[in-house]
Enzyme design. Structure first.
Site, short mmCIF file in Angstrom:
data_model
loop_
_atom_site.label_atom_id
_atom_site.label_comp_id
_atom_site.label_asym_id
_atom_site.label_seq_id
_atom_site.Cartn_x
_atom_site.Cartn_y
_atom_site.Cartn_z
N SER A 191 0.85 -1.19 0.00
CA SER A 191 0.00 0.00 0.00
C SER A 191 0.89 1.25 0.00
O SER A 191 1.73 1.40 -0.88
CB SER A 191 -0.96 -0.04 1.18
OG SER A 191 -1.94 0.97 1.08
N GLU A 315 -9.38 -4.46 -4.50
CA GLU A 315 -8.71 -3.50 -3.64
C GLU A 315 -9.67 -2.51 -2.98
O GLU A 315 -9.56 -2.19 -1.80
CB GLU A 315 -7.67 -2.71 -4.45
CG GLU A 315 -6.54 -3.55 -5.01
CD GLU A 315 -5.39 -3.73 -4.05
OE1 GLU A 315 -5.54 -3.40 -2.86
OE2 GLU A 315 -4.33 -4.21 -4.48
N HIS A 408 -8.22 -4.87 -0.12
CA HIS A 408 -6.90 -4.27 0.08
C HIS A 408 -6.22 -4.83 1.32
O HIS A 408 -6.82 -4.94 2.38
CB HIS A 408 -7.07 -2.76 0.21
CG HIS A 408 -5.79 -2.00 0.23
ND1 HIS A 408 -4.88 -2.04 -0.79
CD2 HIS A 408 -5.27 -1.16 1.16
CE1 HIS A 408 -3.86 -1.25 -0.51
NE2 HIS A 408 -4.06 -0.71 0.67
#
Length: 525
Positions: A191, A315, A408
């Protein structure tokens, strides 16, 4: 008896001796809260990090250091952390073998996170992969990811990026004392940490500090342009209720927690997220980061090391619940795309049928933030250095039932091999986790092979154009079971090919004019 009276592994660093501990049950050695930089508070706020002061005697490294100042997202506006945050944690198997090194940069939207989050402590990972695992703290939010040079030149544009560079230099100077091989360092992040790792690949001064990179779900479109840097510096002063001519000396006099709270306020009270204008990110500053990382990769000037890069299939599945009306979703999609490239926005949108239904909108947002830029990274890096791409599809039954899927950061559970530390660990009680143990073995095998040898296992083909003997763009899909797909979502990939992801603000001429940044045909940097 104090912790210093308890036997533990002692190691000499360039700043002094540190003593860690051995966990015989886990079969690991660990050193926690080891300083790689001095405090970033007071006069050091917004400036480049400095090396830590030398200490005498033996420093206790059995407890974690404080994280960077950050919000807690509780019912109150409570802030945690300290500006004396430049610490790292080291974990290795309880052996005397020389091992490859992993330097991990945590995620958290550039505003939250720490080196010692339960899932990221790396106890199982270091042992399973057989490596020396180094997890790093760095400055966050308004203290680490804002370019304040429009207020005053007495600062650096990328404090957090410079923290990460200093940590990599510390590793080169010290990791051999912990049994790590300084010539086999893998830079790894997820991320915001993945974006940081990819950004460091675009920083010339990072060359030689790492030898391979693992970039997971990097939101590369978030990298700040000059317009964003100017906008958010101005907004911070406004949210602090300070005069328009506020200087950095004034901001250094404020309590760090007040800056964190003001930074949170400007993030949520504005309406900039609908234009994909995120509050915090590395900034193209023309000194450390000379150009947008995607542009650096396009020109072939990045650090040329083996790269493993990928994203999750769902995500931003949470965004399915953002808009109730079809027309509102479509307008929102066009608005966020147009903020970067108003000319290509409609063409990209057409590949998602206008993003009218919830699933299409979520797919578009996920691809804009994560997948399309990752494909760009892989495509441009492959001609210069070995490159592999993955997609993580696995999701527990409960997440599939909720419509969230492989959301995610879900891949971290498999990579780190510690499902009990995952935020989704509670879902296990509902069942539907079949295949997770096998998937963990597969992913740790490939990650470990890459960390040791600079390539994943032989059954994972490289990401490259088609040849006479192999189809194009091989992508390892991690599911139960794992499989290889070639050129997944080819039509959508082609739709993104000419879309400019590198200069936020082209579709906001009224804002650029207000900021004094509308300059003939292009933005100055």
């Amino acid at each position: 008896m104090t912790s210093l009276d308890i036997p533990g592994p002692q190691v000499r660093t360039t700043a002094g001796m540190v003593k860690g501990l051995v966990d015989e049950q886990l079969g690991i050695r660990t050193w926690r809260g080891v300083p790689f930089g001095a405090s970033t508070g007071g006069d050091n706020r917004f400036r480049a990090p400095r090396r830590p002061r030398h200490w005498r005697g033996v420093r206790d490294a059995t407890t974690f250091g404080p994280p960077a100042p950050q919000p807690t997202y509780s019912w109150t506006d409570r802030v945690i952390g300290s500006e004396n945050c430049l610490h790292l944690d080291i974990v290795r198997p309880d052996t005397d073998d020389e091992l490859p090194v992993v330097v991990y940069l945590h995620g958290g939207s550039f505003i939250m996170g720490s080196s010692h989050e339960p899932l990221l402590r790396g106890y199982e990972f270091a042992k399973s992969v057989d490596c020396v695992y180094v997890s790093v703290n760095f400055r966050l939010g308004a203290l680490g990811y804002l370019d304040l040079r429009s207020l005053d030149e007495d600062c650096v544009a990328n404090p957090a990026l410079r923290d990460q560079l200093l940590a990599l230099k510390w590793v080169q100077a010290n990791i051999a004392q912990f049994g790590g091989d300084p010539d086999r360092v893998t830079l790894m992040g997820e991320s915001a940490g993945g974006a940081a790792a990819a950004t460091l690949m675009a920083v010339p001064s990072a060359a030689g500090l790492f030898h391979r990179a693992i970039v997971q779900s990097p939101p590369m479109t978030m990298i700040h342009s000059r317009a964003q840097a100017t906008l958010w510096a101005r907004e911070l002063v406004y949210q602090m209720a300070l005069p328009r001519l506020t200087t950095l000396a004034d901001l250094r006099a404020e309590h760090p927690y007040d800056l964190v709270r003001a930074g949170q306020s400007m993030m949520w009270r504005g309406r900039e997220l609908q234009h994909l204008n995120t509050t915090y990110a590395p900034t193209v500053d023309g000194t450390l980061l000379l150009d947008h990382p995607l542009s650096v990769f396009d020109s072939g000037d990045q650090v040329k090391v083996p790269l493993l890069v990928g994203t999750n299939s769902d995500e931003t599945s949470f965004s399915k619940f953002f808009y109730m009306r079809t027309s509102a979703r479509s307008r929102a999609a066009l608005r966020l795309l147009s903020a970067f490239d108003p000319e290509e926005a409609s063409y990209v949108l057409s590949a998602y049928d206008g993003a009218r239904d919830r699933a299409q909108f979520a797919d578009l947002l996920a691809d804009a933030l994560f997948w399309a830029p990752s494909v760009r990274l892989a495509t441009d890096h492959n001609p210069l250095a070995p490159t592999w791409m993955y997609r993580f599809d696995y999701a527990p039954a409960a997440l599939r039932w909720l419509g969230l899927g492989a959301m995610h950061s879900l891949e971290l559970t498999a990579i780190f091999g510690d499902p009990g530390a995952s935020r989704t660990s509670g879902l296990a009680r509902f069942g539907g986790m079949e295949g997770m143990a096998e998937l963990t073995d597969v992913m740790q095998y490939h990650w470990g092979h890459f960390i040791h040898h600079g390539r994943p296992g032989d059954d994972w083909p490289a990401y490259q154009p088609p040849t006479d003997t192999a189809p194009a763009r091989a992508t390892m899909v991690f599911d139960a079971p794992a499989r290889v797909e070639h050129d997944p979502k080819a039509g959508k990939r082609r739709a993104w090919a000419d879309y400019d992801m590198t200069e936020w603000g082209h579709g906001r001429p009224e804002l650029l004019e207000e900021l004094g940044l509308l300059i003939s045909t292009e933005l100055g940097r």
